[in-house]
Design a protein around this motif. Structure first.
Motif, PDB file in Angstrom:
ATOM      1  N   ARG A 165       0.829  -1.212   0.000  1.00  0.00           N
ATOM      2  CA  ARG A 165       0.000   0.000   0.000  1.00  0.00           C
ATOM      3  C   ARG A 165       0.861   1.259   0.000  1.00  0.00           C
ATOM      4  NH1 ARG A 165      -4.416  -0.118   4.608  1.00  0.00           N
ATOM      5  NH2 ARG A 165      -4.610   2.017   3.812  1.00  0.00           N
ATOM      6  N   TRP A 170       2.296   1.700  -3.508  1.00  0.00           N
ATOM      7  CA  TRP A 170       1.236   2.227  -4.379  1.00  0.00           C
ATOM      8  C   TRP A 170       1.024   3.717  -4.117  1.00  0.00           C
ATOM      9  CZ3 TRP A 170      -1.641   2.956  -8.298  1.00  0.00           C
ATOM     10  CH2 TRP A 170      -2.856   3.632  -8.206  1.00  0.00           C
ATOM     11  N   ASP A 171       0.966   4.094  -2.861  1.00  0.00           N
ATOM     12  CA  ASP A 171       0.725   5.480  -2.477  1.00  0.00           C
ATOM     13  C   ASP A 171       1.853   6.395  -2.930  1.00  0.00           C
ATOM     14  OD1 ASP A 171      -0.301   7.738  -1.278  1.00  0.00           O
ATOM     15  OD2 ASP A 171      -0.283   6.951   0.753  1.00  0.00           O
ATOM     16  N   ARG A 198       1.014  -0.606  -8.983  1.00  0.00           N
ATOM     17  CA  ARG A 198      -0.180  -1.344  -8.584  1.00  0.00           C
ATOM     18  C   ARG A 198       0.150  -2.822  -8.357  1.00  0.00           C
ATOM     19  NH1 ARG A 198      -5.440  -0.517  -8.411  1.00  0.00           N
ATOM     20  NH2 ARG A 198      -5.173   1.585  -9.251  1.00  0.00           N
ATOM     21  N   ASP A 219      -6.694  -4.895  -0.386  1.00  0.00           N
ATOM     22  CA  ASP A 219      -7.202  -3.564  -0.007  1.00  0.00           C
ATOM     23  C   ASP A 219      -6.213  -2.489  -0.453  1.00  0.00           C
ATOM     24  OD1 ASP A 219      -8.778  -1.580   1.119  1.00  0.00           O
ATOM     25  OD2 ASP A 219      -7.921  -1.811   3.119  1.00  0.00           O
ATOM     26  N   ARG A 245      -5.187   0.711  -1.286  1.00  0.00           N
ATOM     27  CA  ARG A 245      -5.549   2.131  -1.215  1.00  0.00           C
ATOM     28  C   ARG A 245      -4.445   2.874  -0.496  1.00  0.00           C
ATOM     29  NH1 ARG A 245      -8.090   2.747   4.065  1.00  0.00           N
ATOM     30  NH2 ARG A 245      -8.376   0.678   4.962  1.00  0.00           N
ATOM     31  N   ARG A 246      -4.510   4.190  -0.558  1.00  0.00           N
ATOM     32  CA  ARG A 246      -3.457   5.003   0.062  1.00  0.00           C
ATOM     33  C   ARG A 246      -3.354   4.699   1.552  1.00  0.00           C
ATOM     34  NH1 ARG A 246      -1.312   8.976  -3.114  1.00  0.00           N
ATOM     35  NH2 ARG A 246      -2.478   9.611  -4.967  1.00  0.00           N
ATOM     36  N   ILE A 247      -2.116   4.851   2.057  1.00  0.00           N
ATOM     37  CA  ILE A 247      -1.886   4.569   3.468  1.00  0.00           C
ATOM     38  C   ILE A 247      -1.253   5.755   4.188  1.00  0.00           C
ATOM     39  CG2 ILE A 247       0.402   3.543   3.106  1.00  0.00           C
ATOM     40  CD1 ILE A 247      -0.349   1.453   5.252  1.00  0.00           C
ATOM     41  N   TYR A 258      -3.936  11.176   1.802  1.00  0.00           N
ATOM     42  CA  TYR A 258      -5.383  11.062   1.836  1.00  0.00           C
ATOM     43  C   TYR A 258      -5.885  10.759   0.419  1.00  0.00           C
ATOM     44  CZ  TYR A 258      -4.314  15.833   0.513  1.00  0.00           C
ATOM     45  OH  TYR A 258      -3.755  16.926  -0.087  1.00  0.00           O
ATOM     46  N   GLU A 259      -7.109  10.284   0.318  1.00  0.00           N
ATOM     47  CA  GLU A 259      -7.624   9.781  -0.960  1.00  0.00           C
ATOM     48  C   GLU A 259      -7.669  10.864  -2.034  1.00  0.00           C
ATOM     49  OE1 GLU A 259      -8.242   6.761  -2.019  1.00  0.00           O
ATOM     50  OE2 GLU A 259      -7.528   5.979  -0.109  1.00  0.00           O
ATOM     51  N   GLU A 260      -7.846  12.132  -1.647  1.00  0.00           N
ATOM     52  CA  GLU A 260      -7.937  13.200  -2.647  1.00  0.00           C
ATOM     53  C   GLU A 260      -6.578  13.640  -3.178  1.00  0.00           C
ATOM     54  OE1 GLU A 260     -11.378  13.487   0.237  1.00  0.00           O
ATOM     55  OE2 GLU A 260      -9.206  13.290   0.382  1.00  0.00           O
ATOM     56  N   HIS A 264       1.905  10.824  -6.964  1.00  0.00           N
ATOM     57  CA  HIS A 264       2.648   9.910  -6.092  1.00  0.00           C
ATOM     58  C   HIS A 264       3.967  10.593  -5.726  1.00  0.00           C
ATOM     59  CE1 HIS A 264      -0.306   6.839  -7.070  1.00  0.00           C
ATOM     60  NE2 HIS A 264      -0.195   7.238  -8.326  1.00  0.00           N
TER      61      HIS A 264
END
Length: 224
Positions: free
Chosen positions: A111, A114-115, A120, A126, A128-130, A133-135, A139
């Motif tokens: 994760r 990826w963040d 990928r 799961d 997603r960013r760790i 934040y999602e918005e 990278h």
């Protein structure tokens, strides 16, 4: 004995092991992305290897290379006290099989990669960013991430009784004095090393920056 693990991996996988190295006690094998998961399972399940402890997983960005990213795994055998590295190279946008089915500890590390890098991992439960934040857009550990991009892109929340610092200014928020990789990729002669950049006049020292000048003015301590 860690070298024996790398040799065993080559015995099991043959020419699917692209290269090996033994630099200063670090024993590392390199495989293609298509053999990443298979090599990990050999390291865990083969009795000569017995790599039962996931240690770390990280990535390195080489933006001038076709296979842009190195992904590097470090694992250890608690019973035999072996420690080896497994490396692969992936292009920008190329997915890599998740290792979470081999070592559960790879979950958060994948994760994070990826963040920070945008690599990928297929099969991750799961992804997603760790840290961001999602918005968050982009990278931030890619070397071509714009040094003048200021985020967040969502409003700050006002909290009663809590004083928040504003975002870093342009000269304050550049970790390791990163250069503009976009210009470098266009052929600009910009140095990566902060020390060399200062020596060649491509970047000022922190004490000579506009941020430092503004702080001296605020404190009334004068120039210099």
């Amino acid at each position: 004995m860690s070298r024996r693990v790398v040799e065993r991996l080559r015995e099991r996988l043959g020419d699917r092991v692209l290269e090996t190295s033994h630099f200063r006690g670090d024993d590392v094998a390199v495989v293609g992305p298509e053999h990443w998961l298979e090599a990990a399972r050999v390291l865990r399940d083969d009795p000569v290897c017995a790599m039962d402890m996931f240690t770390d997983l990280t990535a390195v960005d080489y933006p001038l290379r076709a296979d842009r990213f190195d992904v590097i795994l470090f694992v250890r055998s608690l019973a035999r006290n072996h420690r080896v590295g497994l490396k692969t190279r992936v292009a920008d946008g190329q997915p890599l099989p998740s290792l979470t089915s081999v070592w559960a500890g790879a979950n958060w590390a994948e994760r994070e990669i990826w963040d920070m890098f945008g690599i990928r991992f297929e099969g991750h439960p799961d992804l997603r960013r760790i840290l961001m934040y999602e918005e968050f857009v982009g990278h931030p550990l890619r070397k071509d991430y714009p040094i003048d991009r200021t985020q967040p892109l969502v409003p700050y929340r006002d909290v009663e009784g809590l004083v928040k610092l504003p975002p870093f200014g342009l000269e304050e928020g550049q970790p390791l004095a990163r250069v503009d990789w976009t210009e470098r990729l266009r052929g600009g002669d910009l140095h990566v090393s902060p020390a060399i950049a200062v020596q060649t006049g491509q970047r000022r020292t922190l004490s000579g920056s506009e941020a430092a000048d503004a702080e001296r003015e605020r404190l009334g301590t004068g120039g210099g």
